[in-house]
Design an enzyme around this catalytic site. Structure first.
Site, PDB file in Angstrom:
ATOM      1  N   HIS A 131       0.950  -1.114  -0.183  1.00  0.00           N
ATOM      2  CA  HIS A 131       0.015  -0.279  -0.098  1.00  0.00           C
ATOM      3  C   HIS A 131       0.858   1.384   0.070  1.00  0.00           C
ATOM      4  O   HIS A 131       0.812   2.056   0.904  1.00  0.00           O
ATOM      5  CB  HIS A 131      -0.937   0.076   1.069  1.00  0.00           C
ATOM      6  CG  HIS A 131      -2.219   0.789   1.228  1.00  0.00           C
ATOM      7  ND1 HIS A 131      -2.307   1.709  -0.071  1.00  0.00           N
ATOM      8  CD2 HIS A 131      -3.103   1.109   2.024  1.00  0.00           C
ATOM      9  CE1 HIS A 131      -3.444   2.289   0.357  1.00  0.00           C
ATOM     10  NE2 HIS A 131      -3.936   1.875   1.537  1.00  0.00           N
ATOM     11  N   ARG A 288      -3.287  11.709   2.538  1.00  0.00           N
ATOM     12  CA  ARG A 288      -3.255  10.870   1.368  1.00  0.00           C
ATOM     13  C   ARG A 288      -3.356  11.845   0.192  1.00  0.00           C
ATOM     14  O   ARG A 288      -3.039  11.669  -0.897  1.00  0.00           O
ATOM     15  CB  ARG A 288      -4.603   9.800   1.567  1.00  0.00           C
ATOM     16  CG  ARG A 288      -4.286   8.699   2.361  1.00  0.00           C
ATOM     17  CD  ARG A 288      -3.146   7.729   1.831  1.00  0.00           C
ATOM     18  NE  ARG A 288      -3.720   7.326   0.628  1.00  0.00           N
ATOM     19  CZ  ARG A 288      -4.385   6.082   0.422  1.00  0.00           C
ATOM     20  NH1 ARG A 288      -4.955   5.525   1.731  1.00  0.00           N
ATOM     21  NH2 ARG A 288      -4.704   5.755  -0.719  1.00  0.00           N
TER      22      ARG A 288
END
Ligand code: CP
Ligand code: NVA
Length: 305
Positions: A131, A288
């Site tokens: 990830h 993010r």
């Protein structure tokens, strides 16, 4: 011409990360000041989700609009991907129509095969193994709060999963250490993590020992997407790997707590810790978007002056 992809953390050098982290900080400042920044005007991002998502979808979609571009959202259920169209064919078709592709899927091999047949950059939005966008955001968040992560210690408590693997890659590349504690049977696997040596991480049987003097304590769900059938066995195996006040007290007094989210209070972390003063999970989630804006811009335009 070779296309640059972001399929795992090791796809960029430490020097590229230094640029990206600085660029993300600039893009974040502009966003906070409502300053227009349309560097990806007329560009389109396809987002392919074979697993559920909240943060990844919203951060990529909002981020792309903020850069002046647009997005196409596909899932297994509403595209031919769910009806066995070969991944290679999907890659050839989709990459003729868009400028960039983000994929969240199961095996890393799937995203590798897609990328091998794509004319445009492909970004890993989570696979069973990695990830990278999340770890990029986590490192950005650490730096925002505490400065450079080089030489620091990150305690990983819980599953030896996609997040753990990516932390190991980042530690080897950026010069920090990871102290890993997982229940037996859920260990990190160096070959799967894709790290060259075990010099940048150490394994601890007891999670409190992993947290001792750590600068950052982090964990993740006990059962990752795709492993739901193991839920009950994992609940039992992971019972002692819940991040609580005792673990946070073992860490440095100014240690941060991170969790990529979604979280299950009372399972992998207590409410006191995730909602407590050392937790930076909401900054982590927001970041993010900022780091991925820098990432998308970099993959399409290269370094900006
Ligand atoms: N952390 C993260 O990737 O969240 P989502 O599953 O909501 O995208
Ligand atoms: N390890 C988790 C992360 C979710 C963002 C999973 O793969 O489901």
């Amino acid at each position: 011409m070779t296309v640059k992809h972001y399929l795992q953390f090791t796809d960029f050098t430490a020097e590229e990360y230094a640029y990206l982290l600085e660029r993300a900080a600039l893009l974040k400042r502009k966003f906070k000041n409502y300053e227009k920044h349309h560097s990806l005007a007329d560009r389109t991002l396809a987002m392919i989700f074979e697993k559920a998502s909240t943060r990844t979808r919203v951060s990529f979609e909002a981020g792309m609009y903020q850069l002046g571009g647009s997005v196409v959202h596909l899932t297994t259920g509403d595209s031919q991907l769910g009806r066995a169209e070969p991944i290679e064919d999907s890659a050839k078709v989709i990459s003729r129509m868009v400028d960039l592709v983000m994929i969240r899927t199961f095996g890393q091999d799937k995203i590798e095969r897609f990328a091998a047949h794509s004319r445009v950059p492909v970004i890993n939005g989570l696979t069973n193994e990695f990830h990278p966008c999340q770890i990029l955001a986590d490192i950005f968040t650490y730096i925002e709060h505490r400065g450079s992560i080089a030489g620091k210690t990150v305690a990983w408590v819980g599953d030896g999963n996609n997040m753990a693997n990516t932390w190991l890659q980042a530690a080897e590349l950026l010069g920090f250490r990871v102290h890993v504690s997982t229940p037996g049977g859920y260990e990190v696997n160096r070959a799967i993590a894709g790290v060259r040596s075990n010099a940048s991480y150490a394994v601890f049987e007891n999670p409190i020992d992993a947290c001792r003097d750590a600068d950052l304590v982090t964990t993740d769900v006990w059962t990752s997407m795709g492993f739901e059938a193991e839920n009950e066995a994992r609940r039992q195996a992971f019972a002692d790997w819940r991040v609580d006040d005792t673990m946070m007290r073992a860490a440095k007094p100014d240690a941060l707590f991170m969790h990529c989210l979604p979280a299950h209070r009372g399972e992998e972390v207590t409410a006191e810790v995730i909602d407590g003063p050392q937790s930076v999970v909401w900054d982590e989630a927001e970041n993010r978007m900022h780091v991925q804006k820098a990432l998308m811009e970099y993959l399409l335009l290269g370094r900006q002056p």
